[in-house]
Design an enzyme around this catalytic site. Structure first.
Site, PDB file in Angstrom:
ATOM      1  N   GLY A 119      -0.610   2.419  -1.444  1.00 40.98           N
ATOM      2  CA  GLY A 119      -0.164   1.078  -1.094  1.00 40.98           C
ATOM      3  C   GLY A 119       0.781   1.061   0.093  1.00 40.98           C
ATOM      4  O   GLY A 119       0.686   1.875   1.022  1.00 40.98           O
ATOM      5  N   SER A 120       1.747   0.136   0.058  1.00 43.29           N
ATOM      6  CA  SER A 120       2.557  -0.188   1.244  1.00 43.29           C
ATOM      7  C   SER A 120       3.489   0.912   1.712  1.00 43.29           C
ATOM      8  O   SER A 120       4.016   0.825   2.828  1.00 43.29           O
ATOM      9  CB  SER A 120       3.383  -1.455   0.966  1.00 43.29           C
ATOM     10  OG  SER A 120       2.531  -2.567   0.797  1.00 43.29           O
ATOM     11  N   VAL A 121       3.714   1.949   0.918  1.00 47.19           N
ATOM     12  CA  VAL A 121       4.558   3.050   1.390  1.00 47.19           C
ATOM     13  C   VAL A 121       3.904   3.776   2.560  1.00 47.19           C
ATOM     14  O   VAL A 121       4.564   4.549   3.275  1.00 47.19           O
ATOM     15  CB  VAL A 121       4.866   4.054   0.252  1.00 47.19           C
ATOM     16  CG1 VAL A 121       5.795   3.449  -0.783  1.00 47.19           C
ATOM     17  CG2 VAL A 121       3.577   4.550  -0.393  1.00 47.19           C
TER      18      VAL A 121
END
Length: 570
Positions: A302-304
């Site tokens: 995801g957004s990491v």
């Protein structure tokens, strides 16, 4: 008349006739010859071939016994034991030599703390064999009552048993040995040959009951196994495990992982996983707790991933820190797939895109770049490749195929979907941001010197990203719960839907946080993942960031890292 009787009597005695006397002499000759041969053989064996008798006697009394090698110790970076071997005794029996007296078997069973009927049944079952275990790996004190009975047919063997002082706190990393003291999981398996050593041999004299009479001489000395020093700090490991457990319990999650790496050396300072197990008590082990998820289980991050994708964009002439990207109206359709943000954030710079975690912003940036730009940067960061720790079953993760990469896959890859990696790989990738653009390969063993690493981004880009990520860990920002009093923290939150065979689940998530501390002089890179938290709080900023804040705060103080945040006075 009397003469006739004597004559008749003489004729009836065969010994007095020629035939009887000859048979007697013949038999006497055979006996004499046999005795002569026997005496000659005895004289030959005792005078000429004395070694034969000696060897035959020795074969019935001399034995060559193995000497068990002491398995090497596993310790943390400060010398605190994680796995040690302690002396134990294994009792076994020859059922054919055991007494038939039921009273003695009952006494033996009680000394072994066994049910007498059970022991009697086992002896009966092995009655045609010459070997059966009575009790394995007993402490010398526990075995003493049975040995003191001196019951015929009962024997003892000295062995070693593995003990793990840290219990379930580092179980998946350290691993376990089996009943024969060979590695089965974790680093015990990876370094089994090194830890096992080489057994020795000794010649002993025993009586006919197999009891030791004399230890004659050493044939081969046992070579103890080598000691293994891990990179982890047991103090940090306990803190990481405790805080991870607290979050998993608080959010009723299925589990979680935490990886803490030294930003200067690449050493793994802590690696915790839940669920776990107690290697000292394996009677009811949850098989899910055996896996070192931080190393073996690849997940969609995801957004990491957005800061890592941004590093690729900033290295081109198409994107710089001041580039403005219009994310309105907060959604877009690519190849028939709808991508959306939490809300319409309007025009954003790269720093704003990371701050608001804009999927639309990252998609626009990805589509401005050449198709392989982000893909190649991910590969430089170690994604899609095993990290090289030597840990059994370490995951390599996966990247989508560059050949035929669609526009939608190019966009989703930029915000962490359509690829997979392990928490350890993610932490290693973030060391590039913390270390002037040089990615450090992770090590589970203590290093004697810091590696140079791979230069995967320029120092300028690494510093720009560090500044962008610091704005995320501020009051009222998404990573505010990762803040540590007195220290400047940089990090990125991530929330991703879990994937099953049927696609993405609607109500099952993973919450992540990847961070660096302190910003002024990075010392620690930490990744936290909480698996499937239940309830309203499932975002990475709500479930994973607090774990980061508590663990890293304590770690910085424990490592004597000076505060770098100037507190403003009101």
């Amino acid at each position: 008349m009397s003469r006739e009787r004597r004559s008749t009597t003489g004729r009836r005695s065969p010994n007095n006739g020629p035939m009887g006397r000859g048979r007697y002499l013949f038999l006497l000759g055979i006996v004499i010859i046999g005795l002569g041969a026997l005496v000659s053989r005895i004289a030959y064996l005792n005078v000429i071939d004395r070694d034969f008798l000696q060897n035959q006697g020795d074969a019935r009394t001399l034995r060559v016994e193995p000497i068990n090698a002491h398995r090497g110790m596993i310790s943390d970076r400060n010398g605190d034991p994680l796995a040690i071997s302690t002396p134990v005794v294994t009792l076994w029996a020859n059922p054919q030599e055991l007494p038939s007296d039921p009273a003695q078997l009952t006494t033996l069973a009680r000394a072994l703390k066994m049910d007498p009927d059970t022991l009697e049944a086992r002896v009966e079952r092995y009655s045609e064999h010459e070997f059966m275990y009575l009790r394995r790996r007993m402490t010398p004190e526990a075995a003493k009552p049975a040995r003191d009975l001196d019951i015929p047919g009962v024997y003892a063997k000295d062995e070693y048993k593995r003990y793990y002082p840290s219990g379930d706190v580092a179980a998946q990393l350290v691993g376990v040995t089996n009943v024969d003291d060979h590695g089965q999981e974790g680093l015990e398996l990876a370094y089994d040959d090194y830890l096992s050593g080489q057994p020795g041999k000794r010649r002993v004299l025993k009586d006919r009951k197999g009891r030791l009479v004399r230890d004659l001489h050493l044939l081969k000395d046992a070579k103890p196994g080598g000691d293994l020093t891990l990179s982890i700090d047991l103090r940090l490991q306990y803190m990481a495990y405790r805080e991870l457990q607290k979050s998993v319990d608080e959010h009723d999650a299925d589990g979680g992982s935490l990886v803490m790496m030294d930003a200067r050396s690449g050493e793994v300072l802590a690696m915790a996983n839940l669920p776990s197990y107690n290697p000292n008590n394996r009677t009811s082990i949850d098989v899910n707790g055996l896996r070192n998820q931080a190393v073996t289980d690849a997940i969609e991050p995801g957004s990491v991933m957005k800061p890592l994708a941004m590093s690729a964009a900033l290295a081109t002439d198409k994107i710089d820190p001041d580039t403005v990207i219009d994310t309105s109206p907060g959604w877009m359709v690519i190849d028939g797939y709808t991508i959306s943000d939490f809300r319409n954030y309007g025009k954003l710079t790269p720093g704003g895109i990371l701050l608001h975690s804009s999927n639309i912003g990252m998609s626009h940036i990805a589509l401005k770049l050449d198709k392989g730009t982000i893909w190649k940067q991910y590969q430089k960061l170690g994604l899609g490749q095993p990290p090289g720790t030597g840990f059994p079953g370490e995951g390599s993760g996966s990247l989508p195929s560059l050949t035929g990469l669609s526009r939608s896959a190019q966009a989703t890859m930029a915000y962490g979907y359509g690829l997979s990696l392990t928490p350890l790989q993610l932490a290693s990738a973030y060391t590039a941001i913390a270390n002037d653009g040089r990615r450090l390969h992770p090590s589970l063993l203590k290093r004697t010197s810091a590696p140079i690493g791979d230069q995967v981004m320029s120092p300028t880009i690494a510093h720009e990203l560090l500044g962008m990520l610091e704005k995320i860990v501020q009051p009222d920002a998404g990573g505010s719960r990762a803040m540590v009093e007195g220290y400047r923290i940089a990090g990125k939150t991530g929330t991703v839907r879990k994937v099953t065979a049927g696609g993405y689940q609607q109500k099952a998530y993973r919450g992540l946080f990847a961070g660096i501390a302190p910003v002024s002089d990075p010392r620690i890179v930490t990744v936290v993942m909480i698996d499937n938290p239940k309830g309203d709080e499932y975002y990475g900023g709500l479930v994973a960031a607090p774990v980061f804040g508590r663990v890293v705060g304590k770690a910085l103080r424990l490592l004597d890292v000076p505060p770098d945040k100037q507190e403003t006075s009101e």
